[in-house]
Design a protein around this motif. Structure first.
Motif, PDB file in Angstrom:
ATOM      1  N   LEU A  18      -4.563  19.194   4.111  1.00  0.00           N
ATOM      2  CA  LEU A  18      -3.533  19.480   3.107  1.00  0.00           C
ATOM      3  C   LEU A  18      -3.648  18.434   2.010  1.00  0.00           C
ATOM      4  CD1 LEU A  18      -0.284  20.213   5.182  1.00  0.00           C
ATOM      5  CD2 LEU A  18      -1.528  21.852   3.759  1.00  0.00           C
ATOM      6  N   ARG A  19      -3.214  18.821   0.831  1.00  0.00           N
ATOM      7  CA  ARG A  19      -3.142  17.870  -0.277  1.00  0.00           C
ATOM      8  C   ARG A  19      -1.727  17.854  -0.801  1.00  0.00           C
ATOM      9  NH1 ARG A  19      -5.163  17.975  -6.439  1.00  0.00           N
ATOM     10  NH2 ARG A  19      -5.790  15.787  -6.669  1.00  0.00           N
ATOM     11  N   LEU A  20      -1.102  16.704  -0.712  1.00  0.00           N
ATOM     12  CA  LEU A  20       0.256  16.523  -1.201  1.00  0.00           C
ATOM     13  C   LEU A  20       0.230  15.972  -2.621  1.00  0.00           C
ATOM     14  CD1 LEU A  20       1.943  14.873   1.916  1.00  0.00           C
ATOM     15  CD2 LEU A  20       1.510  17.288   1.454  1.00  0.00           C
ATOM     16  N   SER A  21       1.239  16.351  -3.383  1.00  0.00           N
ATOM     17  CA  SER A  21       1.404  15.840  -4.735  1.00  0.00           C
ATOM     18  C   SER A  21       2.804  15.274  -4.896  1.00  0.00           C
ATOM     19  CB  SER A  21       1.202  16.954  -5.772  1.00  0.00           C
ATOM     20  OG  SER A  21      -0.090  17.495  -5.695  1.00  0.00           O
ATOM     21  N   CYS A  22       2.922  14.317  -5.778  1.00  0.00           N
ATOM     22  CA  CYS A  22       4.236  13.731  -6.067  1.00  0.00           C
ATOM     23  C   CYS A  22       4.314  13.428  -7.551  1.00  0.00           C
ATOM     24  CB  CYS A  22       4.447  12.467  -5.259  1.00  0.00           C
ATOM     25  SG  CYS A  22       5.910  11.519  -5.771  1.00  0.00           S
ATOM     26  N   ALA A  23       5.244  14.079  -8.214  1.00  0.00           N
ATOM     27  CA  ALA A  23       5.511  13.790  -9.625  1.00  0.00           C
ATOM     28  C   ALA A  23       6.650  12.788  -9.689  1.00  0.00           C
ATOM     29  CB  ALA A  23       5.882  15.069 -10.354  1.00  0.00           C
ATOM     30  N   ALA A  24       6.398  11.672 -10.323  1.00  0.00           N
ATOM     31  CA  ALA A  24       7.382  10.595 -10.382  1.00  0.00           C
ATOM     32  C   ALA A  24       7.789  10.325 -11.815  1.00  0.00           C
ATOM     33  CB  ALA A  24       6.805   9.323  -9.762  1.00  0.00           C
ATOM     34  N   SER A  25       9.020   9.886 -11.989  1.00  0.00           N
ATOM     35  CA  SER A  25       9.457   9.500 -13.315  1.00  0.00           C
ATOM     36  C   SER A  25       8.734   8.224 -13.732  1.00  0.00           C
ATOM     37  CB  SER A  25      10.961   9.279 -13.346  1.00  0.00           C
ATOM     38  OG  SER A  25      11.319   8.261 -12.442  1.00  0.00           O
ATOM     39  N   GLY A  26       8.576   8.049 -15.047  1.00  0.00           N
ATOM     40  CA  GLY A  26       7.855   6.892 -15.538  1.00  0.00           C
ATOM     41  C   GLY A  26       8.464   5.593 -15.102  1.00  0.00           C
ATOM     42  N   ARG A  27       9.784   5.619 -14.958  1.00  0.00           N
ATOM     43  CA  ARG A  27      10.494   4.408 -14.557  1.00  0.00           C
ATOM     44  C   ARG A  27       9.970   3.866 -13.235  1.00  0.00           C
ATOM     45  NH1 ARG A  27      16.999   4.380 -13.439  1.00  0.00           N
ATOM     46  NH2 ARG A  27      17.085   2.418 -12.298  1.00  0.00           N
ATOM     47  N   SER A  30       5.308   3.700 -13.577  1.00  0.00           N
ATOM     48  CA  SER A  30       4.501   2.958 -14.534  1.00  0.00           C
ATOM     49  C   SER A  30       4.235   1.515 -14.138  1.00  0.00           C
ATOM     50  CB  SER A  30       5.149   3.002 -15.916  1.00  0.00           C
ATOM     51  OG  SER A  30       6.423   2.401 -15.862  1.00  0.00           O
ATOM     52  N   SER A  31       5.138   0.904 -13.471  1.00  0.00           N
ATOM     53  CA  SER A  31       4.979  -0.532 -13.221  1.00  0.00           C
ATOM     54  C   SER A  31       4.807  -0.871 -11.754  1.00  0.00           C
ATOM     55  CB  SER A  31       6.185  -1.284 -13.776  1.00  0.00           C
ATOM     56  OG  SER A  31       7.364  -0.855 -13.134  1.00  0.00           O
ATOM     57  N   ASN A  32       4.576   0.134 -10.941  1.00  0.00           N
ATOM     58  CA  ASN A  32       4.556  -0.110  -9.516  1.00  0.00           C
ATOM     59  C   ASN A  32       3.321   0.446  -8.826  1.00  0.00           C
ATOM     60  OD1 ASN A  32       7.330  -1.273  -8.737  1.00  0.00           O
ATOM     61  ND2 ASN A  32       7.858   0.474 -10.019  1.00  0.00           N
ATOM     62  N   ALA A  74      -1.852   9.202 -16.204  1.00  0.00           N
ATOM     63  CA  ALA A  74      -1.455   9.961 -17.389  1.00  0.00           C
ATOM     64  C   ALA A  74      -0.407  11.022 -17.049  1.00  0.00           C
ATOM     65  CB  ALA A  74      -2.678  10.611 -18.025  1.00  0.00           C
ATOM     66  N   LYS A  75      -0.410  11.465 -15.804  1.00  0.00           N
ATOM     67  CA  LYS A  75       0.529  12.515 -15.392  1.00  0.00           C
ATOM     68  C   LYS A  75       1.660  11.980 -14.530  1.00  0.00           C
ATOM     69  CE  LYS A  75      -2.944  16.226 -15.443  1.00  0.00           C
ATOM     70  NZ  LYS A  75      -3.617  17.280 -14.628  1.00  0.00           N
ATOM     71  N   ASN A  76       1.680  10.670 -14.309  1.00  0.00           N
ATOM     72  CA  ASN A  76       2.704  10.087 -13.427  1.00  0.00           C
ATOM     73  C   ASN A  76       2.734  10.791 -12.075  1.00  0.00           C
ATOM     74  OD1 ASN A  76       3.335   8.414 -15.529  1.00  0.00           O
ATOM     75  ND2 ASN A  76       5.445   9.105 -15.776  1.00  0.00           N
ATOM     76  N   THR A  77       1.569  11.044 -11.524  1.00  0.00           N
ATOM     77  CA  THR A  77       1.454  11.813 -10.294  1.00  0.00           C
ATOM     78  C   THR A  77       0.566  11.086  -9.299  1.00  0.00           C
ATOM     79  OG1 THR A  77       1.743  13.887 -11.508  1.00  0.00           O
ATOM     80  CG2 THR A  77       0.791  14.041  -9.314  1.00  0.00           C
ATOM     81  N   ARG A  97       7.820   4.047  -4.832  1.00  0.00           N
ATOM     82  CA  ARG A  97       7.120   2.813  -5.138  1.00  0.00           C
ATOM     83  C   ARG A  97       6.793   2.128  -3.813  1.00  0.00           C
ATOM     84  NH1 ARG A  97      10.640  -1.907  -5.584  1.00  0.00           N
ATOM     85  NH2 ARG A  97      12.735  -1.343  -4.949  1.00  0.00           N
ATOM     86  N   ALA A  98       5.834   1.216  -3.859  1.00  0.00           N
ATOM     87  CA  ALA A  98       5.458   0.496  -2.651  1.00  0.00           C
ATOM     88  C   ALA A  98       5.532  -0.996  -2.926  1.00  0.00           C
ATOM     89  CB  ALA A  98       4.058   0.892  -2.211  1.00  0.00           C
ATOM     90  N   PRO A  99       6.348  -1.737  -2.153  1.00  0.00           N
ATOM     91  CA  PRO A  99       7.200  -1.210  -1.096  1.00  0.00           C
ATOM     92  C   PRO A  99       8.513  -0.653  -1.631  1.00  0.00           C
ATOM     93  CG  PRO A  99       7.446  -3.579  -1.212  1.00  0.00           C
ATOM     94  CD  PRO A  99       6.413  -3.217  -2.225  1.00  0.00           C
ATOM     95  N   ALA A 100       9.181   0.135  -0.818  1.00  0.00           N
ATOM     96  CA  ALA A 100      10.500   0.676  -1.148  1.00  0.00           C
ATOM     97  C   ALA A 100      11.400   0.502   0.072  1.00  0.00           C
ATOM     98  CB  ALA A 100      10.398   2.149  -1.523  1.00  0.00           C
ATOM     99  N   SER A 101      12.680   0.500  -0.156  1.00  0.00           N
ATOM    100  CA  SER A 101      13.634   0.340   0.933  1.00  0.00           C
ATOM    101  C   SER A 101      14.522   1.569   1.023  1.00  0.00           C
ATOM    102  CB  SER A 101      14.486  -0.904   0.711  1.00  0.00           C
ATOM    103  OG  SER A 101      15.449  -0.666  -0.303  1.00  0.00           O
TER     104      SER A 101
END
Length: 116
Positions: A18-27, A30-32, A74-77, A97-101
């Motif tokens: 399987l191939r999973l995708s995740c679209a994330a907000s730039g917030r 972008s920095s994580n 470029a796609k935040n994905t 993000r990694a790490p996350a709580s």
């Protein structure tokens, strides 16, 4: 606005992919470094793969050699290619993000079920 949308899960037979995708907000994106997490019934959520902005990744021992994380900045994905799936990979998969709580925002996740 924080957004994490996971997709691509499903029912697959042992040994399948399987191939999973995740679209994330730039917030978040972008920095994580970004990570893929999973939570099986009755178990704590665990980090299975992490990938930094440069594309370097690391993996939990349980998935090493079978899972591959990638990202399109470029796609935040972020993506998770899962091969040679096993029944013990059955879980809800999340990205963040990694790490996350647990205090961070989490999306709905995507269910992966490995069963014959």
């Amino acid at each position: 606005q924080v957004q994490l949308v996971e997709s691509g899960g499903g029912l697959v037979q042992p040994g399948g992919s399987l191939r999973l995708s995740c679209a994330a907000s730039g917030r978040i994106f972008s920095s994580n470094a970004m990570g893929w997490y999973r939570q099986a019934p009755g178990k704590q959520r665990e980090l299975v793969a992490a990938i930094n902005r440069g594309g370097s990744s690391n993996y939990a021992e349980s998935v090493k050699g079978r899972f591959t994380a990638s990202r399109d900045n470029a796609k935040n994905t972020v993506y998770l290619q899962m091969n040679s799936l096993k029944p013990e990979d059955t879980a809800v998969y999340y990205c963040n993000r990694a790490p996350a709580s647990d205090r961070d925002y989490w999306g709905q996740g995507t269910q992966v079920t490995v069963s014959s």
